[in-house]
Design an enzyme around this catalytic site. Structure first.
Site, PDB file in Angstrom:
ATOM      1  N   LEU A  97     -11.942  -0.458  17.606  1.00 19.93           N
ATOM      2  CA  LEU A  97     -11.482  -1.596  18.445  1.00 19.93           C
ATOM      3  C   LEU A  97     -10.402  -0.985  19.387  1.00 19.93           C
ATOM      4  CD1 LEU A  97     -11.847  -3.915  15.760  1.00 19.93           C
ATOM      5  CD2 LEU A  97     -13.499  -3.954  17.942  1.00 19.93           C
ATOM      6  N   ASN A 111     -10.558  -5.453   7.105  1.00 21.23           N
ATOM      7  CA  ASN A 111     -11.623  -4.564   7.071  1.00 21.23           C
ATOM      8  C   ASN A 111     -11.577  -4.274   5.724  1.00 21.23           C
ATOM      9  OD1 ASN A 111     -13.745  -2.746   8.204  1.00 21.23           O
ATOM     10  ND2 ASN A 111     -12.147  -0.897   7.958  1.00 21.23           N
ATOM     11  N   HIS A 113     -13.120  -0.728   3.412  1.00 23.05           N
ATOM     12  CA  HIS A 113     -13.326   0.868   3.632  1.00 23.05           C
ATOM     13  C   HIS A 113     -13.703   1.285   2.408  1.00 23.05           C
ATOM     14  CE1 HIS A 113     -13.449   4.623   5.420  1.00 23.05           C
ATOM     15  NE2 HIS A 113     -12.538   5.220   4.249  1.00 23.05           N
ATOM     16  N   SER A 140     -11.239  -0.070  -0.346  1.00 26.42           N
ATOM     17  CA  SER A 140      -9.824  -0.895   0.027  1.00 26.42           C
ATOM     18  C   SER A 140      -9.883  -1.993   0.920  1.00 26.42           C
ATOM     19  CB  SER A 140      -8.950   0.275   0.626  1.00 26.42           C
ATOM     20  OG  SER A 140      -8.587   1.091  -0.201  1.00 26.42           O
ATOM     21  N   ASP A 149      -8.947   2.953  10.107  1.00 24.88           N
ATOM     22  CA  ASP A 149      -8.701   2.830   8.570  1.00 24.88           C
ATOM     23  C   ASP A 149      -7.376   2.990   8.008  1.00 24.88           C
ATOM     24  OD1 ASP A 149     -11.648   2.530   8.590  1.00 24.88           O
ATOM     25  OD2 ASP A 149     -11.905   4.836   8.311  1.00 24.88           O
TER      26      ASP A 149
END
Length: 224
Positions: A97, A111, A113, A140, A149
């Site tokens: 993004l 998010n 991950h 996570s 991330d």
């Protein structure tokens, strides 16, 4: 009660299994959210059918139809904003993004991950974990910032790495924990327990020193 539910928009690119975990928890009333819409950047993503079955509005914004990342993100932001969400959830959304988009949703975009961040950012995490010979792996949930991330980690779920693990077996075990982990974090955000202030995760108003652990998460003060 309906007006107390946090409106959430979920972004997907694929199967939508984490989306399904959120749909199930929302429908069961175990987390105080309402999934207002599901948006995919890939036409025909299987997760869209999951949303439609649950009666959730869906949108497809095919990123290949846009000349560049900025114009896609502008269209995506406009689509999201029509639902006025309190939270944007990335659930297998395979797009990097732009800074403007991330900034717009700062502090209200999550998010998940498949690793114990900061280890194994990026792709193929389960294969890389096995190659590295680590004994513990997991998933996570983090707030999204402009580092891939790399945003502040809120909570993790851990799984042991077994001697006879294959990437497929390890993936399956981590995913089973993801389906517990993501609804838990999204629910805590919906309850107003989680905030991001000055790049610091706060739980019940206090900064957390390290990522929370799904298996030892403190109860809500009002549950005690």
């Amino acid at each position: 009660m309906g007006h107390d539910l946090l409106p959430v928009v979920v972004l997907i690119s694929g199967a939508g299994t984490n989306l399904q975990a959120l749909i199930d928890a929302a429908q069961a009333g175990t987390i105080p959210i309402r999934i207002a819409a599901v948006i995919s950047n890939r036409p025909g993503a299987p997760g869209l059918a999951r949303a439609e079955r649950a009666g959730i509005p869906v949108h497809t914004l095919d990123h290949t139809a846009y000349p560049d990342r900025e114009s896609f993100d502008e269209a995506l932001q406009a689509c999201i904003e029509t639902y006025d969400p309190g939270l944007v959830v990335l659930a297998g959304f395979m797009r990097i993004l732009t800074p403007g988009f991330v900034e717009h949703f700062a502090g209200r975009m999550l998010n998940i991950h498949p690793s114990l961040l900061p280890d194994f950012r990026g792709l193929r995490t389960h294969e890389r974990a096995l190659q590295a010979g680590i004994r513990e792996h997991g998933a996570s949930v983090h707030f999204v910032n402009n580092e891939l991330d790399g945003g502040p980690v809120i909570m993790q779920a851990r799984v042991p790495v077994l001697a006879d693990d294959t990437p497929e077996r390890l993936t399956a075990r981590v995913q089973a924990r993801e389906y517990e982990l993501y609804p838990k974090v999204v629910g805590m955000f919906g309850e107003g327990r989680l905030k991001l202030e000055d790049d610091q995760v706060r739980l019940d108003g206090r900064p957390i020193r390290a990522p929370l652990d799904l298996d030892t998460i403190p109860d809500s003060p009002r549950e005690k």
